[in-house]
Motif scaffolding. Structure first.
Motif, PDB file in Angstrom:
ATOM      1  N   UNK A 180       0.842  -1.204   0.000  1.00  0.00           N
ATOM      2  CA  UNK A 180       0.000   0.000   0.000  1.00  0.00           C
ATOM      3  C   UNK A 180       0.878   1.255   0.000  1.00  0.00           C
ATOM      4  N   UNK A 181       1.946   1.231   0.798  1.00  0.00           N
ATOM      5  CA  UNK A 181       2.861   2.375   0.822  1.00  0.00           C
ATOM      6  C   UNK A 181       3.516   2.608  -0.522  1.00  0.00           C
ATOM      7  N   UNK A 182       3.941   1.513  -1.190  1.00  0.00           N
ATOM      8  CA  UNK A 182       4.555   1.652  -2.504  1.00  0.00           C
ATOM      9  C   UNK A 182       3.593   2.199  -3.542  1.00  0.00           C
ATOM     10  N   UNK A 183       2.349   1.718  -3.493  1.00  0.00           N
ATOM     11  CA  UNK A 183       1.335   2.223  -4.444  1.00  0.00           C
ATOM     12  C   UNK A 183       1.074   3.702  -4.215  1.00  0.00           C
ATOM     13  N   UNK A 184       0.955   4.090  -2.956  1.00  0.00           N
ATOM     14  CA  UNK A 184       0.746   5.504  -2.638  1.00  0.00           C
ATOM     15  C   UNK A 184       1.936   6.348  -3.079  1.00  0.00           C
ATOM     16  N   UNK A 185       3.149   5.849  -2.833  1.00  0.00           N
ATOM     17  CA  UNK A 185       4.340   6.622  -3.163  1.00  0.00           C
ATOM     18  C   UNK A 185       4.432   6.925  -4.641  1.00  0.00           C
ATOM     19  N   UNK A 186       4.281   5.890  -5.461  1.00  0.00           N
ATOM     20  CA  UNK A 186       4.368   6.098  -6.905  1.00  0.00           C
ATOM     21  C   UNK A 186       3.263   7.030  -7.398  1.00  0.00           C
ATOM     22  N   UNK A 187       2.032   6.784  -6.951  1.00  0.00           N
ATOM     23  CA  UNK A 187       0.898   7.568  -7.453  1.00  0.00           C
ATOM     24  C   UNK A 187       0.944   9.018  -6.975  1.00  0.00           C
ATOM     25  N   UNK A 188       1.178   9.210  -5.681  1.00  0.00           N
ATOM     26  CA  UNK A 188       1.148  10.559  -5.118  1.00  0.00           C
ATOM     27  C   UNK A 188       2.309  11.397  -5.653  1.00  0.00           C
ATOM     28  N   UNK A 189       3.516  10.830  -5.669  1.00  0.00           N
ATOM     29  CA  UNK A 189       4.669  11.621  -6.100  1.00  0.00           C
ATOM     30  C   UNK A 189       4.605  11.939  -7.592  1.00  0.00           C
ATOM     31  N   UNK A 190       4.135  10.997  -8.396  1.00  0.00           N
ATOM     32  CA  UNK A 190       3.963  11.293  -9.827  1.00  0.00           C
ATOM     33  C   UNK A 190       2.936  12.400 -10.015  1.00  0.00           C
ATOM     34  N   UNK A 191       1.874  12.375  -9.206  1.00  0.00           N
ATOM     35  CA  UNK A 191       0.862  13.427  -9.295  1.00  0.00           C
ATOM     36  C   UNK A 191       1.443  14.791  -8.912  1.00  0.00           C
ATOM     37  N   UNK A 192       2.275  14.820  -7.870  1.00  0.00           N
ATOM     38  CA  UNK A 192       2.904  16.078  -7.459  1.00  0.00           C
ATOM     39  C   UNK A 192       3.838  16.602  -8.554  1.00  0.00           C
ATOM     40  N   UNK A 193       4.617  15.703  -9.133  1.00  0.00           N
ATOM     41  CA  UNK A 193       5.511  16.107 -10.217  1.00  0.00           C
ATOM     42  C   UNK A 193       4.713  16.649 -11.390  1.00  0.00           C
ATOM     43  N   UNK A 194       3.640  15.945 -11.736  1.00  0.00           N
ATOM     44  CA  UNK A 194       2.812  16.362 -12.871  1.00  0.00           C
ATOM     45  C   UNK A 194       2.201  17.743 -12.637  1.00  0.00           C
ATOM     46  N   UNK A 195       1.697  17.960 -11.429  1.00  0.00           N
ATOM     47  CA  UNK A 195       1.067  19.248 -11.120  1.00  0.00           C
ATOM     48  C   UNK A 195       2.071  20.390 -11.189  1.00  0.00           C
ATOM     49  N   UNK A 196       3.226  20.212 -10.556  1.00  0.00           N
ATOM     50  CA  UNK A 196       4.232  21.274 -10.524  1.00  0.00           C
ATOM     51  C   UNK A 196       4.863  21.489 -11.897  1.00  0.00           C
ATOM     52  N   UNK A 197       5.156  20.403 -12.611  1.00  0.00           N
ATOM     53  CA  UNK A 197       5.746  20.544 -13.950  1.00  0.00           C
ATOM     54  C   UNK A 197       4.781  21.258 -14.887  1.00  0.00           C
ATOM     55  N   UNK A 198       3.484  20.922 -14.799  1.00  0.00           N
ATOM     56  CA  UNK A 198       2.496  21.573 -15.658  1.00  0.00           C
ATOM     57  C   UNK A 198       2.330  23.043 -15.365  1.00  0.00           C
ATOM     58  N   UNK A 199       2.347  23.396 -14.060  1.00  0.00           N
ATOM     59  CA  UNK A 199       2.122  24.796 -13.682  1.00  0.00           C
ATOM     60  C   UNK A 199       3.317  25.695 -13.998  1.00  0.00           C
ATOM     61  N   UNK A 200       4.505  25.119 -14.115  1.00  0.00           N
ATOM     62  CA  UNK A 200       5.705  25.935 -14.382  1.00  0.00           C
ATOM     63  C   UNK A 200       6.229  25.752 -15.802  1.00  0.00           C
ATOM     64  N   UNK A 201       5.531  24.974 -16.624  1.00  0.00           N
ATOM     65  CA  UNK A 201       6.047  24.647 -17.954  1.00  0.00           C
ATOM     66  C   UNK A 201       6.214  25.892 -18.825  1.00  0.00           C
ATOM     67  N   UNK A 202       5.209  26.761 -18.851  1.00  0.00           N
ATOM     68  CA  UNK A 202       5.278  27.940 -19.710  1.00  0.00           C
ATOM     69  C   UNK A 202       6.475  28.810 -19.336  1.00  0.00           C
ATOM     70  N   UNK A 203       6.636  29.077 -18.048  1.00  0.00           N
ATOM     71  CA  UNK A 203       7.753  29.919 -17.595  1.00  0.00           C
ATOM     72  C   UNK A 203       9.095  29.257 -17.899  1.00  0.00           C
ATOM     73  N   UNK A 204       9.172  27.942 -17.718  1.00  0.00           N
ATOM     74  CA  UNK A 204      10.426  27.238 -17.980  1.00  0.00           C
ATOM     75  C   UNK A 204      10.779  27.280 -19.463  1.00  0.00           C
ATOM     76  N   UNK A 205       9.773  27.111 -20.328  1.00  0.00           N
ATOM     77  CA  UNK A 205      10.029  27.132 -21.765  1.00  0.00           C
ATOM     78  C   UNK A 205      10.452  28.515 -22.241  1.00  0.00           C
TER      79      UNK A 205
END
Length: 529
Positions: free
Chosen positions: A418-443
């Protein structure tokens, strides 16, 4: 009040198990083969997924179910597998688990369709649920308390090594043979495990007389875990704040609460709630989940960074992360020895602090960081994982009565999954959210023209995986800028994930210091119940 004993009471075990207690080390070798097979499979399959998708014309949803079907079946069957072993024979259900896992592995390679792969992956998960908890249950039954800690250390070392070897072995097999070989490799390991186990493993079980098996408890636990884990693995797709995700996870937790209440009302429960009266066992369970939240989540995004941002091959990425596995090999027996001497109140917080330092170190990563920036965090993560793995396993299974050893092993393995499933899902979601919100500025910061950067925001899902959304029609200068900007957006997300795991580890360390009583020992409570 718990009492401490040097030798567990043998009354509940058949004479055969007790007479063969002078052969615990061959038993450890036997269960190590089955443990190695499951650990290798757990990490090797992720390397094969892209090739499975191409060969079987499977979309992203199909490939997700290659992992999810296994995970859901495993989560639903772990505690059941431990209970069946405790009552009817740990050796018997370990052998059934090894045989079923081996056959299912071969069937996956022969299936020829994505539907067949998914179905047999679910079968793998079910038989893994019979196998895994009985490895620890067998060790708890054959090793005396004074040697159990070292046995758990070796058990944790085998698990760590097999998990770490998965990406390297998978990369070599996929590149030089085919994706089916990733599953066929389990066949020789499984056959060796069956032969050795049949020769050396003693039978052990905990007879409590004639009583009804807890069928309602099995149904409630399986339903609660499947629903909750399903909500977790779909959270990234549905959105973590969506009603579907929150409702599904809440429904799973509600069923688990009903399960816990029901287990206190019957004479012979599937999972005795009295086990949680021991603070070391309870906190060991929580820290096992946190440990694999951090480990599997971190490995997932580190592999994305190494392969997609830095351009390393899967095999090379596995080689670069070898310090992690080597450190865990050292830390597992060390953590067990320290727990034997000082108790889990020292080793569990120490392991969490090491993991926190590893996560803080990953905050230093950039799109062109030299390897010297990476390997210290890999070593710290491996040290922390190995120490927590050994200490928490010993705290959970070592603090349970021998008659509940299989159930305790299932509890530990469930927390891990359960911890492994949460880790992969939650951290990928955090990366996706932050990468998406900063993509325009980074580009635009990297020199991509504003209109082009606006259009590329639709590719944020690819960027969250570390993939730069370039095309052959782009001018060379723009392509270079897009690669740089997309890489920076991914790094922004990686930093959020690393900071999250660092804070989580520090909180877990404080919980362990406060919650585990001073002087608690791994054998505390063996004869208490």
């Amino acid at each position: 009040m718990s009492t401490q004993t040097k030798t567990p009471t043998p009354a509940h075990s058949p004479p055969r198990a007790e007479n063969r207690r002078n052969r615990p080390w061959p038993a450890l070798i036997a269960v190590a083969f089955g443990l190695f097979m499951v650990g290798l499979d757990g990490s090797i399959v992720s390397i094969a997924n892209p090739e499975i998708g191409r060969d079987l014309n499977a979309g992203t949803a199909g490939l997700q179910w290659v992992t999810n079907a296994y995970l859901l079946a495993l989560a639903a069957s772990l505690i059941l597998g431990g209970k069946l072993g405790d009552r009817f024979g740990r050796r018997t259900y370990y052998l059934i688990g090894v045989a079923g896992f081996t056959v299912a592995s071969v069937a996956i390679g022969l299936s020829g369709s994505i539907g067949g792969v998914i179905a047999f992956r679910a079968a793998q998960g079910f038989f893994g649920g019979l196998l895994m908890p009985n490895t620890l249950g067998i060790l708890r039954a054959v090793f005396p308390p004074r040697k159990f800690g070292m046995a758990v250390g070796i058990w944790a070392m085998v698990s760590s090594v097999s998990t770490a070897l998965g990406p390297i072995a998978g990369g070599l097999l996929v590149e030089h043979v085919n994706w089916e070989s990733v599953f066929y490799v389990n066949a020789p390991i499984g056959i060796i495990a069956l032969v050795v186990s049949a020769l050396v493993l003693p039978q052990s079980k905990s007879s409590t007389g004639h009583h009804r098996f807890d069928i309602p408890g099995i149904v409630l636990l399986a339903a609660g875990l499947v629903v909750m884990v399903f909500g977790v693995v779909k959270g990234e797709t549905w959105g973590w704040g969506s009603a579907a995700t929150l409702g599904t996870i809440a429904a799973g937790i509600a069923v688990l609460i009903v399960f816990g209440w029901y287990e206190t009302r019957i004479e012979h429960p599937l999972l005795p709630m009295r086990l949680f009266r021991n603070s070391a066992l309870t906190i060991g369970t929580v820290l096992t989940a946190v440990n694999f939240f951090v480990l599997l989540g971190s490995i997932f995004y580190v592999m994305l960074y190494l392969q997609n941002v830095r351009g390393y091959t899967p095999v090379m990425a596995g080689v670069l992360t070898l310090p992690l596995s080597l450190a865990s090999v050292v830390a597992s027996p060390l953590g067990a020895a320290l727990t034997d001497r000082f108790g889990p109140r020292l080793t569990m917080p120490l392991g969490m602090v090491l993991q926190a330092l590893a996560s803080f170190g990953l905050l230093l990563l950039d799109t062109d960081s030299p390897y010297a920036v990476m390997w210290p965090s890999f070593i710290l993560l491996g040290l922390g994982v190995g120490m927590i793995m050994a200490a928490s396993s010993e705290a959970i299974v070592g603090n349970a009565p021998v008659k509940d050893a299989g159930v305790a092993g299932g509890l530990q393995a469930t927390a891990l999954q359960v911890g492994g499933a949460l880790g992969t899902s939650v951290l990928v979601s955090l990366i996706s959210s932050r990468a998406g919100s900063t993509l325009y500025e980074a580009l635009t910061g990297a020199g991509v023209p504003a209109p082009v950067a606006t259009g590329l925001q639709e590719a944020k899902d690819a960027v969250a995986m570390g993939v730069a959304p370039v095309s052959d029609t782009m001018p060379g200068q723009v392509r270079t800028a897009v690669v740089e900007g997309a890489g920076q957006a991914f790094i922004n997300g990686l930093h959020v994930a690393a900071l999250t795991t660092a804070i989580l580890c520090l909180v877990a360390a404080v919980v362990a210091v406060v919650g585990v009583r001073r002087g608690a020992s791994p054998t505390e409570g063996v004869a208490a119940h």
